[in-house]
Design an enzyme around this catalytic site. Structure first.
Site, short mmCIF file in Angstrom:
data_model
loop_
_atom_site.label_atom_id
_atom_site.label_comp_id
_atom_site.label_asym_id
_atom_site.label_seq_id
_atom_site.Cartn_x
_atom_site.Cartn_y
_atom_site.Cartn_z
N HIS A 63 45.30 46.30 27.33
CA HIS A 63 44.33 46.85 28.28
C HIS A 63 44.60 48.31 28.62
O HIS A 63 43.72 49.17 28.51
CB HIS A 63 44.33 46.03 29.58
CG HIS A 63 43.97 44.59 29.39
ND1 HIS A 63 43.10 44.16 28.42
CD2 HIS A 63 44.34 43.48 30.08
CE1 HIS A 63 42.97 42.85 28.51
NE2 HIS A 63 43.71 42.42 29.51
N ASP A 69 39.21 42.36 23.49
CA ASP A 69 39.86 42.85 24.70
C ASP A 69 38.75 42.92 25.74
O ASP A 69 37.93 43.84 25.72
CB ASP A 69 40.49 44.23 24.48
CG ASP A 69 41.27 44.71 25.70
OD1 ASP A 69 40.99 44.21 26.81
OD2 ASP A 69 42.13 45.58 25.56
N HIS A 70 38.70 41.92 26.63
CA HIS A 70 37.53 41.81 27.51
C HIS A 70 37.37 43.03 28.42
O HIS A 70 36.27 43.31 28.89
CB HIS A 70 37.59 40.52 28.33
CG HIS A 70 38.69 40.49 29.36
ND1 HIS A 70 39.96 40.09 29.06
CD2 HIS A 70 38.69 40.83 30.66
CE1 HIS A 70 40.71 40.16 30.14
NE2 HIS A 70 39.97 40.61 31.14
#
Length: 516
Positions: free
Chosen positions: A269, A206-207
Site C-alpha cells: 500500500h 491492491d484495493h
C-alpha cells in the site's frame, strides 16, 4: 459488432464520449474461497453493485468454488445474504433475479482433479447458457500458499488454455496480497502463476489503488497547473505517508505473527502511494506507461546508510483506548508471548532523482493508533520571514497539501492567513475538498472498480511483478536489519501515535509527525 461488445463499448456511440460508462463484455467470474470474509463482505457485494449500476452484461455468471457441500441454491442464498448486508447500492429485485440466473457452485478440494473437471463442465455450460463466450476470470480469494496448486489444477484441467470457445476468448487470474514474504518468495509465487497464465493475464489486487482519492492523485498533479510546478525538491521539505488503524489484530493474531506491519502495509500500500506521489508524468494513462513511471521511482528509492536511525518499530501494549480496556499484542489469543513481530513500523526513504534528491519520504503504519486514517501529506518549505516578525508567525506551521485516502476522502490545503484585527498576526487556516459534499454521486467501492477492470482487461491499477520485486528490494534490507536486532520490541500505549522511537526518527531531522 461482436468485437466492440467484447471490449465493453457500444459501437453505436462515439467511443471518445467520456460520459459513457465502460461495460464489461460477456464473462464469468469464478471465486475460489467464497466462504471467507473477503468474498462475503467485499467481492460478492461488489459484483451485485456493478450489476445494479448496469456495468455487467445481462448474461454475466458468478461461480463459487469451495469445500462446502452446497448446491447452486445454497450458494445463491449465501450471495443473497452478503448482498443484503454489505452492498453499497439499494437492493433491486430485478437486478437480483438477473444475477441469480448465472449463479453456480462447484464443491471440491484444491487438490481434487475431478472437482476442477466439474468446474470446467460448469463454465462450459455457462458459455452456452449465458453466452459468456469462454471469457473467465479466476479470483483466488485464498491463502497465497494455495496459489501454486490452484494454478496447476487450472492448467491441467484445461480451464486456462481451452480454446473451445474461440481464439478471441480470454482467461485471467486475480490474486490478493501478500505477494510473497520477501523477494525470493515473491519470485517463486510469480513463477508458479506464470506456469498457467501469461504475465499480462495476472492481476494483483491492491484495493488501495482502487480508491477514488488514490486515483485522484494523478488528476490533482497532472490535470492542474497549480501544484505540479511546486512538486519538487525546490519547494517540498518532506513527504509523510500514513496508514493508521485504531484496532488491534484481534482474531488475526495467528496470521499476523511473523508478518508484521511493514510486510502487511508498507511493502504494498504505502510504497504504491509513494510511487504515485513521486513519479514523473506518464506519456498516457495506459498501463504500460503508468507502470513504467512507477517502476522508475521504486528503482530510485534508497535506504539511509544507518537503519538504526532511519527506522522505528514497536508493539501495542494493553490499556485503555476510547474508554475500553484493550488487550496488548503479546497477550492476544494465539500469540507467541516472545514474538518480535511489529504492529507499528516507520521508515525514512530517499529518492535519487533530480526531482526529489534530498527530500525525505517518511512512511508509517500501525495498529491501535489514535484513529483510523490514511493520508499523504506533502509538506512545503518555510517561506523566508523577512516581512513578519517572529512573534507574528509563532502559530504558523509549514504549508501542506494533504490527500486524505480514508475515511473522509478529499484534499486539504494548509496555509497562513492574517488573523482579523488591528495587529499583524499570521495563523494556519485550511481549505478543504471532500468527495462527499463536492459531488452528488457517491464513490464506488474499490473492489467494484478493480473487478470491472479485470473483466475489461484494463490493468493500470494492478502492479505487475516488476513493481512487486522492486518493493521487496526496498523492504528486505529493513526486515533483515530488524531480524538481526531481535527483541523485545518497544511498547506503545493504545490510542497513541506509536513508540517514542518513531518521534525520535523525525526529531533527528528537526521535524515532527502530523497528528491527523
Amino acid at each position: 459488432m461482436t468485437v466492440e461488445i467484447q471490449r465493453g463499448r457500444n459501437p453505436l456511440r462515439d467511443p471518445d464520449d467520456r460520459r459513457l460508462n465502460r461495460i464489461a463484455g460477456p464473462s464469468a467470474l469464478v471465486i475460489f474461497g467464497v466462504t471467507g470474509d473477503l468474498s462475503r463482505k467485499k467481492l460478492m457485494p461488489a459484483v451485485y453493485d456493478l450489476a445494479n449500476r448496469g456495468l455487467l452484461p445481462p448474461g454475466f455468471a458468478l461461480v463459487g468454488f469451495a469445500r462446502r457441500d452446497w448446491d447452486d441454491e445454497d450458494f445463491a442464498r449465501v450471495v443473497y445474504d452478503a448482498v443484503k448486508q454489505h452492498a453499497r447500492t439499494p437492493f433491486r429485485e430485478e437486478t437480483w433475479k438477473q444475477l441469480l440466473q448465472g449463479i453456480r457452485f462447484v464443491s471440491g478440494e484444491f487438490g481434487d482433479a475431478e472437482a476442477f473437471q466439474r468446474l470446467r463442465d460448469t463454465v462450459h455450460a455457462l458459455d452456452v447458457e449465458r453466452g459468456t463466450m469462454g471469457n473467465h476470470a479466476y479470483y483466488l480469494s485464498i491463502p497465497p500458499k494455495d496459489f501454486p496448486l490452484v494454478a496447476k489444477q487450472l492448467k491441467a484441467s484445461g480451464l486456462v488454455d481451452d480454446t473451445a470457445a474461440g481464439d478471441s476468448s480470454w482467461r485471467r487470474v486475480v490474486i490478493e496480497k501478500p505477494f510473497g514474504s520477501d523477494l525470493q518468495t515473491a519470485r517463486a509465487l510469480n513463477e508458479a502463476l506464470e506456469v498457467a497464465f501469461p504475465a499480462d493475464s495476472i492481476f494483483r489486487i491492491d484495493h488501495y489503488l482502487g480508491k477514488e482519492t488514490v486515483q485522484n492523485i494523478m488528476a490533482l498533479r497532472f490535470a492542474n497547473e497549480l501544484f505540479e510546478p511546486l512538486w519538487n525538491r525546490n519547494y517540498v521539505d518532506h513527504v509523510q505517508i500514513t496508514m493508521a488503524e485504531d484496532i488491534g489484530v484481534g482474531g488475526r493474531a495467528g496470521y499476523y505473527d511473523g508478518i508484521g506491519a511493514a510486510r502487511d502495509v508498507i511493502q504494498n500500500h504505502l510504497l504504491q502511494l509513494l510511487a504515485l506521489t513521486a513519479m514523473e508524468e506518464p506519456i498516457s494513462l495506459d498501463a504500460t506507461h503508468l507502470r513504467a513511471e512507477k517502476e522508475k521511482v521504486l528503482a530510485a528509492v534508497q535506504l539511509p546508510a544507518d537503519l538504526s536511525t532511519a527506522t522505528a518499530r514497536g508493539q501495542y501494549a494493553g490499556g485503555w483506548q476510547g474508554g475500553e480496556k484493550v488487550t496488548g499484542f503479546l497477550d492476544e489469543e494465539g500469540m507467541d508471548p516472545a514474538s518480535t513481530t511489529e504492529t507499528y513500523a516507520a521508515v525514512k526513504l530517499e529518492i535519487a532523482t533530480r526531482r526529489w534528491a534530498g527530500v525525505p519520504f517518511y512512511l508509517r503504519t500501525g495498529k491501535r493508533l489514535g484513529r483510523r486514517v490514511t493520508e499523504i501529506a506533502v509538506v512545503f518549505k518555510r517561506a523566508p520571514q523577512h516581512l513578519f516578525l517572529r512573534n507574528q508567525t509563532t502559530e504558523q506551521g509549514q504549508n501542506a497539501l494533504v490527500i486524505r485516502v480514508q475515511p473522509d476522502e478529499g484534499v486539504t490545503i494548509r496555509f497562513g492567513s492574517k488573523v482579523p484585527g488591528a495587529a499583524t498576526e499570521v495563523r494556519d487556516v485550511t481549505m478543504d475538498f471532500g468527495y462527499g459534499h463536492a459531488f452528488t454521486e457517491s464513490s464506488p467501492e474499490a473492489y467494484e472498480r478493480l473487478i470491472l477492470d479485470v473483466l475489461l482487461g484494463d490493468p493500470p491499477l494492478f502492479p505487475r511483478h516488476e513493481e512487486v520485486e522492486l518493493s521487496w528490494r526496498i523492504l528486505d534490507p529493513i526486515e533483515q536489519f530488524w531480524a538481526e536486532q531481535g527483541g523485545p520490541l518497544e511498547q506503545y500505549s493504545p490510542g497513541s501515535w506509536g513508540p517514542p522511537s518513531a518521534d525520535e526518527l523525525l526529531a533527528r531531522d528537526g521535524r515532527v509527525w502530523r497528528r491527523p
